[in-house]
Write a protein that holds these residues in place. Sequence first.
Motif, PDB file in Angstrom:
ATOM      1  N   GLU A   6       0.835  -1.194   0.000  1.00 20.60           N
ATOM      2  CA  GLU A   6       0.000   0.000   0.000  1.00 20.60           C
ATOM      3  C   GLU A   6       0.875   1.251   0.000  1.00 20.60           C
ATOM      4  OE1 GLU A   6      -3.507   2.181   0.005  1.00 20.60           O
ATOM      5  OE2 GLU A   6      -3.247   0.031  -0.279  1.00 20.60           O
ATOM      6  N   LYS A   9       2.664   2.844  -3.551  1.00 19.71           N
ATOM      7  CA  LYS A   9       2.093   3.809  -4.485  1.00 19.71           C
ATOM      8  C   LYS A   9       2.492   5.239  -4.103  1.00 19.71           C
ATOM      9  CE  LYS A   9      -2.486   3.673  -2.351  1.00 19.71           C
ATOM     10  NZ  LYS A   9      -3.832   3.137  -2.552  1.00 19.71           N
ATOM     11  N   VAL A  30      -0.615  13.658  -4.125  1.00 21.66           N
ATOM     12  CA  VAL A  30      -2.047  13.468  -4.347  1.00 21.66           C
ATOM     13  C   VAL A  30      -2.384  13.749  -5.802  1.00 21.66           C
ATOM     14  CG1 VAL A  30      -4.349  14.394  -3.814  1.00 21.66           C
ATOM     15  CG2 VAL A  30      -2.740  13.897  -1.965  1.00 21.66           C
ATOM     16  N   GLU A  31      -1.843  14.815  -6.346  1.00 12.86           N
ATOM     17  CA  GLU A  31      -2.100  15.179  -7.740  1.00 12.86           C
ATOM     18  C   GLU A  31      -1.631  14.076  -8.689  1.00 12.86           C
ATOM     19  OE1 GLU A  31      -0.548  18.518 -10.931  1.00 12.86           O
ATOM     20  OE2 GLU A  31      -0.559  19.036  -8.808  1.00 12.86           O
ATOM     21  N   LYS A  34      -3.891  10.938  -8.333  1.00 19.10           N
ATOM     22  CA  LYS A  34      -5.216  11.134  -8.926  1.00 19.10           C
ATOM     23  C   LYS A  34      -5.144  11.078 -10.449  1.00 19.10           C
ATOM     24  CE  LYS A  34      -7.673  13.402  -5.214  1.00 19.10           C
ATOM     25  NZ  LYS A  34      -8.414  14.579  -4.760  1.00 19.10           N
ATOM     26  N   LYS A  35      -4.056  11.604 -11.018  1.00 15.60           N
ATOM     27  CA  LYS A  35      -3.877  11.518 -12.473  1.00 15.60           C
ATOM     28  C   LYS A  35      -3.738  10.063 -12.928  1.00 15.60           C
ATOM     29  CE  LYS A  35      -1.806  16.023 -13.355  1.00 15.60           C
ATOM     30  NZ  LYS A  35      -0.584  16.748 -13.764  1.00 15.60           N
ATOM     31  N   ASN A  37      -5.389   7.692 -11.619  1.00 11.62           N
ATOM     32  CA  ASN A  37      -6.655   7.067 -11.226  1.00 11.62           C
ATOM     33  C   ASN A  37      -6.541   6.190  -9.976  1.00 11.62           C
ATOM     34  OD1 ASN A  37      -8.121   8.234 -13.365  1.00 11.62           O
ATOM     35  ND2 ASN A  37      -7.400   6.628 -14.743  1.00 11.62           N
ATOM     36  N   VAL A  38      -5.663   6.590  -9.068  1.00 14.89           N
ATOM     37  CA  VAL A  38      -5.535   5.878  -7.800  1.00 14.89           C
ATOM     38  C   VAL A  38      -6.558   6.466  -6.842  1.00 14.89           C
ATOM     39  CG1 VAL A  38      -4.026   5.363  -5.856  1.00 14.89           C
ATOM     40  CG2 VAL A  38      -3.096   5.405  -8.174  1.00 14.89           C
ATOM     41  N   GLU A  39      -7.340   5.584  -6.241  1.00 15.10           N
ATOM     42  CA  GLU A  39      -8.363   6.022  -5.304  1.00 15.10           C
ATOM     43  C   GLU A  39      -7.967   5.613  -3.892  1.00 15.10           C
ATOM     44  OE1 GLU A  39     -12.058   4.418  -6.658  1.00 15.10           O
ATOM     45  OE2 GLU A  39     -11.869   5.344  -8.629  1.00 15.10           O
ATOM     46  N   ASP A  40      -8.760   5.961  -2.945  1.00 19.21           N
ATOM     47  CA  ASP A  40      -8.547   5.611  -1.538  1.00 19.21           C
ATOM     48  C   ASP A  40      -7.179   6.069  -1.034  1.00 19.21           C
ATOM     49  OD1 ASP A  40     -11.041   4.360  -1.507  1.00 19.21           O
ATOM     50  OD2 ASP A  40     -10.172   2.457  -2.170  1.00 19.21           O
ATOM     51  N   LEU A  41      -6.905   7.337  -1.173  1.00 16.68           N
ATOM     52  CA  LEU A  41      -5.634   7.885  -0.708  1.00 16.68           C
ATOM     53  C   LEU A  41      -5.659   8.043   0.807  1.00 16.68           C
ATOM     54  CD1 LEU A  41      -5.031  10.555  -3.485  1.00 16.68           C
ATOM     55  CD2 LEU A  41      -4.161   8.222  -3.349  1.00 16.68           C
ATOM     56  N   ASP A  42      -4.537   7.743   1.414  1.00 14.64           N
ATOM     57  CA  ASP A  42      -4.415   7.799   2.869  1.00 14.64           C
ATOM     58  C   ASP A  42      -3.460   8.937   3.232  1.00 14.64           C
ATOM     59  OD1 ASP A  42      -3.812   7.434   5.554  1.00 14.64           O
ATOM     60  OD2 ASP A  42      -3.759   5.250   5.399  1.00 14.64           O
TER      61      ASP A  42
END
Length: 114
Positions: A6, A9, A30-31, A34-35, A37-42
Amino acid sequence: MEHYFELMKYLAAYLLASLAGKEPTADSLVESLKKANVEDLDDAQIKLVIDQLKGKKIEDVIAAGKERLSSVPTGGASAGASAAAGATEEAAQEAAEEEEEEESSSEGGFGGLF
């Protein structure tokens, strides 16, 4: 172990920002993610990566990682496992051959017809 996967990434995003010549920040990670398409950022893990690598040269971090990996034993266990598997297979083959010989000699070569 899953925790480390985990974390990868976030580390990858950090490395990409560094390679681009930018000082990695939480916002840049984060940017990037998101580009991709990674979701569920911690946020806690992002902060951990930023804090642990801040002020360090990526080349030095990679070199230290390679040094640590060089001390990890590789190959020895799988070679032993391969030898054991080979020995087990050989023993099974021998047992099958012996069984065939016993059957053919006790049945007079007629394969159980009588």
